[in-house]
Design an enzyme around this catalytic site. Structure first.
Site, mmCIF file in Angstrom:
data_model
loop_
_atom_site.group_PDB
_atom_site.id
_atom_site.type_symbol
_atom_site.label_atom_id
_atom_site.label_comp_id
_atom_site.label_asym_id
_atom_site.label_seq_id
_atom_site.Cartn_x
_atom_site.Cartn_y
_atom_site.Cartn_z
ATOM 1 C CE LYS A 22 -4.397 -1.693 1.671
ATOM 2 N NZ LYS A 22 -5.491 -1.587 2.622
ATOM 3 C CE LYS A 74 -5.310 -7.890 -2.017
ATOM 4 N NZ LYS A 74 -5.651 -7.766 -0.645
ATOM 5 C CE LYS A 86 -13.284 -4.587 0.479
ATOM 6 N NZ LYS A 86 -12.080 -4.345 1.281
HETATM 7 P P1 TYM Z 1 -10.525 -6.798 3.288
HETATM 8 O O1 TYM Z 1 -11.634 -5.840 3.451
HETATM 9 O O2 TYM Z 1 -9.375 -6.409 2.428
HETATM 10 O O3 TYM Z 1 -11.057 -8.187 2.760
HETATM 11 C C1 TYM Z 1 -12.154 -8.832 3.404
HETATM 12 C C2 TYM Z 1 -11.953 -10.333 3.359
HETATM 13 O O4 TYM Z 1 -11.837 -10.781 2.006
HETATM 14 C C3 TYM Z 1 -10.624 -11.506 1.832
HETATM 15 N N1 TYM Z 1 -10.077 -11.246 0.503
HETATM 16 C C4 TYM Z 1 -9.821 -12.185 -0.386
HETATM 17 N N2 TYM Z 1 -9.971 -13.524 -0.365
HETATM 18 C C5 TYM Z 1 -9.606 -14.210 -1.466
HETATM 19 N N3 TYM Z 1 -9.103 -13.617 -2.591
HETATM 20 C C6 TYM Z 1 -8.924 -12.276 -2.650
HETATM 21 N N4 TYM Z 1 -8.456 -11.700 -3.746
HETATM 22 C C7 TYM Z 1 -9.298 -11.503 -1.520
HETATM 23 N N5 TYM Z 1 -9.272 -10.164 -1.251
HETATM 24 C C8 TYM Z 1 -9.753 -10.027 -0.009
HETATM 25 C C9 TYM Z 1 -9.687 -10.975 2.917
HETATM 26 O O5 TYM Z 1 -8.643 -11.875 3.209
HETATM 27 C C10 TYM Z 1 -10.637 -10.764 4.075
HETATM 28 O O6 TYM Z 1 -10.859 -11.980 4.752
HETATM 29 N N6 TYM Z 1 -7.897 -6.330 7.499
HETATM 30 C C11 TYM Z 1 -9.090 -6.935 6.907
HETATM 31 C C12 TYM Z 1 -10.345 -6.518 7.646
HETATM 32 C C13 TYM Z 1 -10.267 -6.787 9.098
HETATM 33 C C14 TYM Z 1 -10.389 -8.058 9.735
HETATM 34 C C15 TYM Z 1 -10.247 -7.784 11.121
HETATM 35 C C16 TYM Z 1 -10.590 -9.350 9.265
HETATM 36 C C17 TYM Z 1 -10.082 -5.845 10.061
HETATM 37 N N7 TYM Z 1 -10.061 -6.447 11.263
HETATM 38 C C18 TYM Z 1 -10.309 -8.827 12.068
HETATM 39 C C19 TYM Z 1 -10.656 -10.383 10.211
HETATM 40 C C20 TYM Z 1 -10.520 -10.106 11.577
HETATM 41 C C21 TYM Z 1 -9.202 -6.472 5.479
HETATM 42 O O7 TYM Z 1 -8.672 -5.471 5.085
HETATM 43 O O8 TYM Z 1 -9.994 -7.250 4.719
#
Ligand code: TYM
Length: 330
Positions: free
Chosen positions: A113, A195, A198
């Site tokens: 990032k 990957k 969004k």
């Molecule tokens: P975020 O918002 O980037 O993504 C949400 C969830 O989707 C999964 N994910 C993917 N899985 C497979 N292929 C992909 N290309 C892909 N892109 C995203 C992510 O692994 C995630 O499970 N830091 C986290 C949010 C968060 C969180 C937490 C999660 C904050 N606190 C505590 C679990 C527990 C995040 O940015 O996810």
């Protein structure tokens, strides 16, 4: 009882990758009576990069409605908005004070990032993992379903839990990441070695759950493949086709082996046409339910009750932690 927690950032349009990497796992876990599930909208995490105020509000509400539209059951899952439970910030700060700059700077997501960031790198981008650790440790979660990109943050969470427990005495449960190996990493439709994200500036790279159906179908049909023409899983040499096979398999529960067999005499056009139709059915179903929930009063009631339960659990934990650290008067 097993306590499960997961969150998604409302930082853009929720994609099929978020669904397959995280939400789909919850749909399975909620079938087990023994599981207690907390899911939240990680809005505090979203502001580590610049967000438009109006768009952020919209995305928060949309994500809540989308969780429900995807099939999250409110009798099994408690859904809340992270910023409405201030204990996350409170424990986040304590976690920050137990994290080292060096380990934070080594986080892959921070490095990525940081490289992409054009208008200044915030301190929040660096201290994001201790806040994520707080999200999880506040609730003594046993299991955290996530995609592969979050496993390093989960490892840091485990380190922080152990570090705190060693320093102050047994306080936190050390959680396990739960990653579905088939859908751990869904790739971009235009650059299938990266990957699906969004926040990708090119919307053709992802299928958003709220994409216009025809636009989504076109994205599948124009997804990058290769010139070989055969439909088989080979991640190294055929990343585009392999990614489409993964998505197809995950949406239909047909194994990749069976899909290879089904399409052994087909061409990419037919394969993509079929997948586009599957995506159409999948999105139509979600969007119909989404249109109901986004307008319904139920949404606020569900978020209120999730917030109250989360606050109840988290505030008890925070009191214990403050005591152990020696903060305040009690
Ligand atoms: P975020 O918002 O980037 O993504 C949400 C969830 O989707 C999964 N994910 C993917 N899985 C497979 N292929 C992909 N290309 C892909 N892109 C995203 C992510 O692994 C995630 O499970 N830091 C986290 C949010 C968060 C969180 C937490 C999660 C904050 N606190 C505590 C679990 C527990 C995040 O940015 O996810």
């Amino acid at each position: 009882m097993t306590r499960i927690i997961t969150g998604i950032q409302p930082s853009g349009n929720i994609t099929i990758a978020n669904y397959l990497g995280a939400i789909k796992q919850i749909l399975e876990l909620q079938k087990d009576e023994q599981n207690e599930i907390l899911i939240f909208i990680a809005d505090l995490h979203a502001i580590t990069v610049n967000q438009d105020r109006i768009a952020l509000k919209k995305h928060i509400r949309e994500l809540a409605a989308l969780y429900l539209a995807c099939g999250i059951k409110t009798d099994k899952c408690h859904m809340f908005i992270q910023s409405e439970v201030p204990c996350h910030n409170q424990l986040g700060w304590i976690m920050e004070c137990n994290s080292y700059i060096g380990e934070l700077e080594r986080m892959t997501q921070f490095k990525d990032k940081k490289q992409k960031q054009t208008d200044g790198i915030t301190a929040g981008l660096l201290t994001y993992p201790p806040l994520m650790a707080a999200d999880i440790l506040l609730y003594d979660a046993d299991v955290v379903p996530v995609g592969e990109d979050q496993t390093q943050h989960l490892e840091m969470t485990r380190n922080l839990a152990n570090r705190f427990n060693n320093k102050y005495g047994e306080t936190f449960k050390v959680p396990e990441a739960l990653v579905n190996k088939n859908t751990a990493k869904i790739y971009s439709l235009v650059e299938p070695t990266l990957k699906m994200s969004k926040s990708d500036p090119n919307p053709k790279a992802y299928i958003a759950l709220l994409d216009d159906i025809n636009v989504a179908k076109k994205k599948i049909k124009s997804a990058i493949t290769d010139s070989e023409g055969s439909i088989r899983y080979d991640k190294e040499n055929k990343p585009g086709v392999s990614n489409l096979l993964t998505i197809y398999s995950a949406l239909t529960n047909i194994s990749i082996k069976d899909l290879e067999e089904k399409y052994k005499n087909s061409n990419y056009q037919q394969f993509k046409e079929d997948l586009a139709n599957i995506v159409e059915e999948f999105l139509t179903n979600i969007q119909n339910k989404f249109n109901y929930y986004i307008k319904s009063n139920e949404l606020d009631l569900i978020l209120n009750s999730g917030r109250d339960l989360a606050y109840h659990l988290a505030s008890r934990k925070i009191q214990k932690v403050y005591k152990k650290v020696g903060l305040g008067r009690n």
